[in-house]
Design a protein around this motif. Sequence first.
Motif, PDB file in Angstrom:
ATOM      1  N   LEU A 294      16.376  -8.504 -27.980  1.00  0.00           N
ATOM      2  CA  LEU A 294      16.315  -9.884 -28.452  1.00  0.00           C
ATOM      3  C   LEU A 294      15.769 -10.705 -27.287  1.00  0.00           C
ATOM      4  O   LEU A 294      16.472 -10.959 -26.305  1.00  0.00           O
ATOM      5  N   ALA A 295      14.495 -11.077 -27.392  1.00  0.00           N
ATOM      6  CA  ALA A 295      13.805 -11.741 -26.291  1.00  0.00           C
ATOM      7  C   ALA A 295      13.637 -13.222 -26.588  1.00  0.00           C
ATOM      8  O   ALA A 295      13.340 -13.602 -27.720  1.00  0.00           O
ATOM      9  N   GLY A 296      13.818 -14.045 -25.570  1.00  0.00           N
ATOM     10  CA  GLY A 296      13.616 -15.475 -25.749  1.00  0.00           C
ATOM     11  C   GLY A 296      13.937 -16.232 -24.485  1.00  0.00           C
ATOM     12  O   GLY A 296      14.760 -15.804 -23.675  1.00  0.00           O
ATOM     13  N   LEU A 297      13.269 -17.368 -24.298  1.00  0.00           N
ATOM     14  CA  LEU A 297      13.514 -18.217 -23.153  1.00  0.00           C
ATOM     15  C   LEU A 297      14.777 -19.042 -23.379  1.00  0.00           C
ATOM     16  O   LEU A 297      15.359 -19.049 -24.461  1.00  0.00           O
ATOM     17  N   ALA A 298      15.200 -19.755 -22.332  1.00  0.00           N
ATOM     18  CA  ALA A 298      16.303 -20.701 -22.487  1.00  0.00           C
ATOM     19  C   ALA A 298      15.927 -21.702 -23.570  1.00  0.00           C
ATOM     20  O   ALA A 298      14.808 -22.213 -23.606  1.00  0.00           O
ATOM     21  N   LEU A 305      23.001 -16.238 -29.750  1.00  0.00           N
ATOM     22  CA  LEU A 305      23.131 -15.296 -30.856  1.00  0.00           C
ATOM     23  C   LEU A 305      23.863 -14.039 -30.400  1.00  0.00           C
ATOM     24  O   LEU A 305      24.770 -13.543 -31.090  1.00  0.00           O
ATOM     25  N   GLY A 306      23.478 -13.511 -29.249  1.00  0.00           N
ATOM     26  CA  GLY A 306      24.191 -12.356 -28.715  1.00  0.00           C
ATOM     27  C   GLY A 306      25.644 -12.671 -28.451  1.00  0.00           C
ATOM     28  O   GLY A 306      26.539 -11.869 -28.751  1.00  0.00           O
ATOM     29  N   ALA A 307      25.898 -13.868 -27.891  1.00  0.00           N
ATOM     30  CA  ALA A 307      27.275 -14.268 -27.603  1.00  0.00           C
ATOM     31  C   ALA A 307      28.094 -14.435 -28.880  1.00  0.00           C
ATOM     32  O   ALA A 307      29.304 -14.188 -28.890  1.00  0.00           O
ATOM     33  N   LEU A 459      22.415  -4.042 -28.682  1.00  0.00           N
ATOM     34  CA  LEU A 459      21.575  -5.234 -28.688  1.00  0.00           C
ATOM     35  C   LEU A 459      21.378  -5.664 -27.244  1.00  0.00           C
ATOM     36  O   LEU A 459      22.348  -5.973 -26.544  1.00  0.00           O
ATOM     37  N   VAL A 460      20.123  -5.671 -26.779  1.00  0.00           N
ATOM     38  CA  VAL A 460      19.791  -6.062 -25.413  1.00  0.00           C
ATOM     39  C   VAL A 460      19.153  -7.445 -25.465  1.00  0.00           C
ATOM     40  O   VAL A 460      18.046  -7.602 -25.995  1.00  0.00           O
TER      41      VAL A 460
END
Length: 507
Positions: A294-298, A305-307, A459-460
């Motif tokens: 799951l890639a994305g900037l601040a 979402l991961g949290a 999930l990374v």
Amino acid sequence: MTGARPPLVEAIGITKRYGPTVALMDAGITVEAGESHALVGRNGAGKSTLVSVLTGLTRPERGTVRYDGGPAPALADRAAWRRRVACVYQRSTTIDELSVAENLFLGRQPVTPRGRVISRRRMRRQARALLDEWGVPVDETARAGGLSVEDTKLVEIARALSRGTRFIVLDEPTAQLDSRATDRLFAHMRRLQEAGVTFLYISHHLREVYEVCQAVTVLRDARRIVTAPVGAMPPGKLIEAMTGERGGLPVPHTAPPPRPFGATAPAAVRLEQLSSPDFHDVSLAVAAGEVVGLAGLAGSGSHQLGAALAGLHRASGGRAWIFGRPLRTGSVPAALAAGVGCLPRDRHHEGLVPLLSVAENITMPISGRLGPLGLIAPKARDAVARRAIADLGIGTEGPAQPLSELSGGNQQKVVLARALAIDPRVLVLIDPTAGVDVGAKRALLAAAIRARAEGRAVLVVSDQLEDLRVCDRVLVMFNGFVTAEYPAGWRDGELLAAVEGVAAGDG
């Protein structure tokens, strides 16, 4: 050469022991004025101890430190040290409850003409002038605790410059920054260099060394291995110097092999239009035995979402299931009961308890299983910890060692061991390799691959390409939405363009 300017700072023959542990042995560094000089090495190589010596916080048993050709101040003369050197640490030293201006002038606030009380008007005016002088776009009246990580670091740099120092140590400055914030920090560093500021730059991201530094010093096993211009140390040679192993310790750079559980594996994670103030209408599935990036900037919503899956963030709408059972977001106990283990983004605040031992940290989520009637049996606790120490290669004297005595990479492994202690069916790794050396990166990412082989869903969450290369596919988030998906084998430029929210061919 006669008349040549001496180095800005020079440390020669530095030796320091802590009991039986040799932290530095005849080590040193030479930093020329006006350069950005990288200090690299694996966790435990001696970097922190050398910085402590260079900043006057530790007295070496042997060796000499010189500034501008003259002897360093006495350790007790803190004002003299502050005029020569400042360190901006990975963990902020600002006081959240105070304003930016109050943090800039803490302990030396301007006073009224009669000198009886602090003049807040003068302090704000001087703070504004200081921030403008050094190009820091921050409101001097803002509460420090409300600043971004990037702005906090710039305020700390400005505070150091206001005391007269022109030599600043940056310790893992990008560990909590996305790529755009990192680029802005580098642009700021370049402007300051042009104004005569010298940097000692400590980072485990070797790409940054080549981007922003002119010279590099490598420490390994408490000794200086080499100091050289960055252009004379290609990546392979630099990693070899850091590790002592020919070929270094690279993280995986190729697409992973086919998943052992195939396309018919059950959906371990399923989200349907999951939403919060940070992400919107996210629908996705992660299969058992699959690693999804799951890639994305601040600001993309990826970290939140991961949290949310790990119970650290509450969704306001939509639904989530773990192996077909509804998951209540925003509840860590509910996530643990569902079999979700998590390596959180900030190990210092969310992942560990420094004053407890390695074993106590690893077994914290399963303490109720380690003895009758909820009582912890030390032998059972230590047995679990020893297995984790062996499985993850945690560098420690043993289960009883206080966690605070471990290097950053080994602390990160302890946090991962704690996530694995519950035998999770789903593993969420948020910025798993932030602030760790190449050896620890390899171990942490290898653990993700092992979890996949064991049938766990992984999930990374990261914007680091090295982290994402171990994934079967990568989802990209931008402005709170999932905007793209890439199978293994993606091209760097294509993925980075999607993360930045532009087409790969845009200029």
